[in-house]
Motif scaffolding. Structure first.
Motif, PDB file in Angstrom:
ATOM      1  N   PHE A 197       0.844  -1.182   0.000  1.00  0.00           N
ATOM      2  CA  PHE A 197       0.000   0.000   0.000  1.00  0.00           C
ATOM      3  C   PHE A 197       0.886   1.242   0.000  1.00  0.00           C
ATOM      4  O   PHE A 197       1.760   1.393   0.863  1.00  0.00           O
ATOM      5  CB  PHE A 197      -0.919  -0.012   1.219  1.00  0.00           C
ATOM      6  CG  PHE A 197      -1.780   1.207   1.339  1.00  0.00           C
ATOM      7  CD1 PHE A 197      -2.782   1.453   0.422  1.00  0.00           C
ATOM      8  CD2 PHE A 197      -1.590   2.101   2.367  1.00  0.00           C
ATOM      9  CE1 PHE A 197      -3.590   2.575   0.524  1.00  0.00           C
ATOM     10  CE2 PHE A 197      -2.396   3.228   2.493  1.00  0.00           C
ATOM     11  CZ  PHE A 197      -3.387   3.460   1.566  1.00  0.00           C
ATOM     12  N   GLN A 251       0.936   4.924   0.706  1.00  0.00           N
ATOM     13  CA  GLN A 251       0.173   5.986   1.368  1.00  0.00           C
ATOM     14  C   GLN A 251       0.233   7.298   0.620  1.00  0.00           C
ATOM     15  O   GLN A 251      -0.759   8.028   0.547  1.00  0.00           O
ATOM     16  CB  GLN A 251       0.692   6.217   2.801  1.00  0.00           C
ATOM     17  CG  GLN A 251       0.173   5.269   3.797  1.00  0.00           C
ATOM     18  CD  GLN A 251       0.628   5.596   5.213  1.00  0.00           C
ATOM     19  OE1 GLN A 251       0.559   4.727   6.024  1.00  0.00           O
ATOM     20  NE2 GLN A 251       1.064   6.787   5.530  1.00  0.00           N
ATOM     21  N   PHE A 294      -1.912   7.060  -2.498  1.00  0.00           N
ATOM     22  CA  PHE A 294      -3.301   7.070  -2.051  1.00  0.00           C
ATOM     23  C   PHE A 294      -3.737   8.494  -1.726  1.00  0.00           C
ATOM     24  O   PHE A 294      -4.792   8.950  -2.159  1.00  0.00           O
ATOM     25  CB  PHE A 294      -3.480   6.175  -0.819  1.00  0.00           C
ATOM     26  CG  PHE A 294      -4.835   6.289  -0.193  1.00  0.00           C
ATOM     27  CD1 PHE A 294      -5.908   5.580  -0.696  1.00  0.00           C
ATOM     28  CD2 PHE A 294      -5.041   7.139   0.883  1.00  0.00           C
ATOM     29  CE1 PHE A 294      -7.169   5.697  -0.124  1.00  0.00           C
ATOM     30  CE2 PHE A 294      -6.293   7.261   1.458  1.00  0.00           C
ATOM     31  CZ  PHE A 294      -7.365   6.539   0.954  1.00  0.00           C
ATOM     32  N   LEU A 342     -11.975   4.537   5.022  1.00  0.00           N
ATOM     33  CA  LEU A 342     -11.875   4.267   3.590  1.00  0.00           C
ATOM     34  C   LEU A 342     -13.254   4.056   2.978  1.00  0.00           C
ATOM     35  O   LEU A 342     -13.571   4.603   1.918  1.00  0.00           O
ATOM     36  CB  LEU A 342     -10.989   3.037   3.346  1.00  0.00           C
ATOM     37  CG  LEU A 342     -10.828   2.594   1.908  1.00  0.00           C
ATOM     38  CD1 LEU A 342     -10.164   3.673   1.064  1.00  0.00           C
ATOM     39  CD2 LEU A 342     -10.029   1.297   1.854  1.00  0.00           C
ATOM     40  N   ILE A 356     -13.388   1.727  -3.960  1.00  0.00           N
ATOM     41  CA  ILE A 356     -12.285   1.536  -3.025  1.00  0.00           C
ATOM     42  C   ILE A 356     -11.049   1.092  -3.792  1.00  0.00           C
ATOM     43  O   ILE A 356      -9.936   1.522  -3.504  1.00  0.00           O
ATOM     44  CB  ILE A 356     -12.671   0.508  -1.947  1.00  0.00           C
ATOM     45  CG1 ILE A 356     -13.759   1.100  -1.050  1.00  0.00           C
ATOM     46  CG2 ILE A 356     -11.469   0.078  -1.126  1.00  0.00           C
ATOM     47  CD1 ILE A 356     -14.383   0.111  -0.105  1.00  0.00           C
ATOM     48  N   ASP A 357     -11.245   0.240  -4.795  1.00  0.00           N
ATOM     49  CA  ASP A 357     -10.126  -0.240  -5.596  1.00  0.00           C
ATOM     50  C   ASP A 357      -9.390   0.923  -6.250  1.00  0.00           C
ATOM     51  O   ASP A 357      -8.166   0.941  -6.289  1.00  0.00           O
ATOM     52  CB  ASP A 357     -10.618  -1.237  -6.652  1.00  0.00           C
ATOM     53  CG  ASP A 357      -9.498  -2.044  -7.265  1.00  0.00           C
ATOM     54  OD1 ASP A 357      -8.660  -2.559  -6.503  1.00  0.00           O
ATOM     55  OD2 ASP A 357      -9.459  -2.150  -8.495  1.00  0.00           O
ATOM     56  N   VAL A 414      -7.426   2.839  -3.474  1.00  0.00           N
ATOM     57  CA  VAL A 414      -6.291   2.099  -2.927  1.00  0.00           C
ATOM     58  C   VAL A 414      -5.241   1.778  -3.986  1.00  0.00           C
ATOM     59  O   VAL A 414      -4.053   1.953  -3.764  1.00  0.00           O
ATOM     60  CB  VAL A 414      -6.774   0.802  -2.244  1.00  0.00           C
ATOM     61  CG1 VAL A 414      -5.607  -0.079  -1.831  1.00  0.00           C
ATOM     62  CG2 VAL A 414      -7.637   1.143  -1.034  1.00  0.00           C
ATOM     63  N   ARG A 415      -5.690   1.318  -5.142  1.00  0.00           N
ATOM     64  CA  ARG A 415      -4.750   0.845  -6.156  1.00  0.00           C
ATOM     65  C   ARG A 415      -4.545   1.799  -7.329  1.00  0.00           C
ATOM     66  O   ARG A 415      -3.610   1.640  -8.102  1.00  0.00           O
ATOM     67  CB  ARG A 415      -5.222  -0.482  -6.730  1.00  0.00           C
ATOM     68  CG  ARG A 415      -5.244  -1.590  -5.726  1.00  0.00           C
ATOM     69  CD  ARG A 415      -5.726  -2.838  -6.385  1.00  0.00           C
ATOM     70  NE  ARG A 415      -5.728  -3.933  -5.447  1.00  0.00           N
ATOM     71  CZ  ARG A 415      -5.671  -5.201  -5.801  1.00  0.00           C
ATOM     72  NH1 ARG A 415      -5.618  -5.519  -7.062  1.00  0.00           N
ATOM     73  NH2 ARG A 415      -5.682  -6.138  -4.901  1.00  0.00           N
TER      74      ARG A 415
END
Length: 99
Positions: free
Chosen positions: A3, A5, A8, A52, A63-64, A67-68
């Motif tokens: 992940f 940060q 994001f 989130l 969310i994908d 996050v990604r």
């Protein structure tokens, strides 16, 4: 995959701005302080799953993606698209080279 940060936080900030929201407005919607939101956007603070989910709903984004950094696409949909492209290529080849 780990992940990121900072990435994001950048995505979150970009989406917030695209939605025409200030930090204060978004923070009020998800019941958090603007300082905390600012630190998340800078990649200085992590984020809980609950927050989130709230941000995803408030910004109307997956969310994908948050996050990604990519939109959700199921494996089946990706395979179907690939199959369609192959068929279209075959059709194009047939029409260009009639036997």
């Amino acid at each position: 995959m780990r992940f990121d940060q900072v990435a994001f936080g950048c995505r979150l900030k970009e989406i917030r701005k695209e939605r025409g929201l200030t930090q204060e407005q978004l923070a009020a919607v998800v019941n958090m302080s603007t300082v905390h939101l600012g630190n998340i956007e800078l990649g200085k603070r992590g984020i809980s799953i609950d927050l989130l989910l709230e941000l995803s709903d408030a910004l109307n984004v997956s969310i994908d993606f948050l996050v990604r950094g990519r939109a959700y696409e199921s494996i089946q949909a990706g395979q179907l698209i690939s199959n369609i492209r192959e068929l279209l290529d075959e059709i194009e080849a047939l029409t260009q080279n009639p036997s």
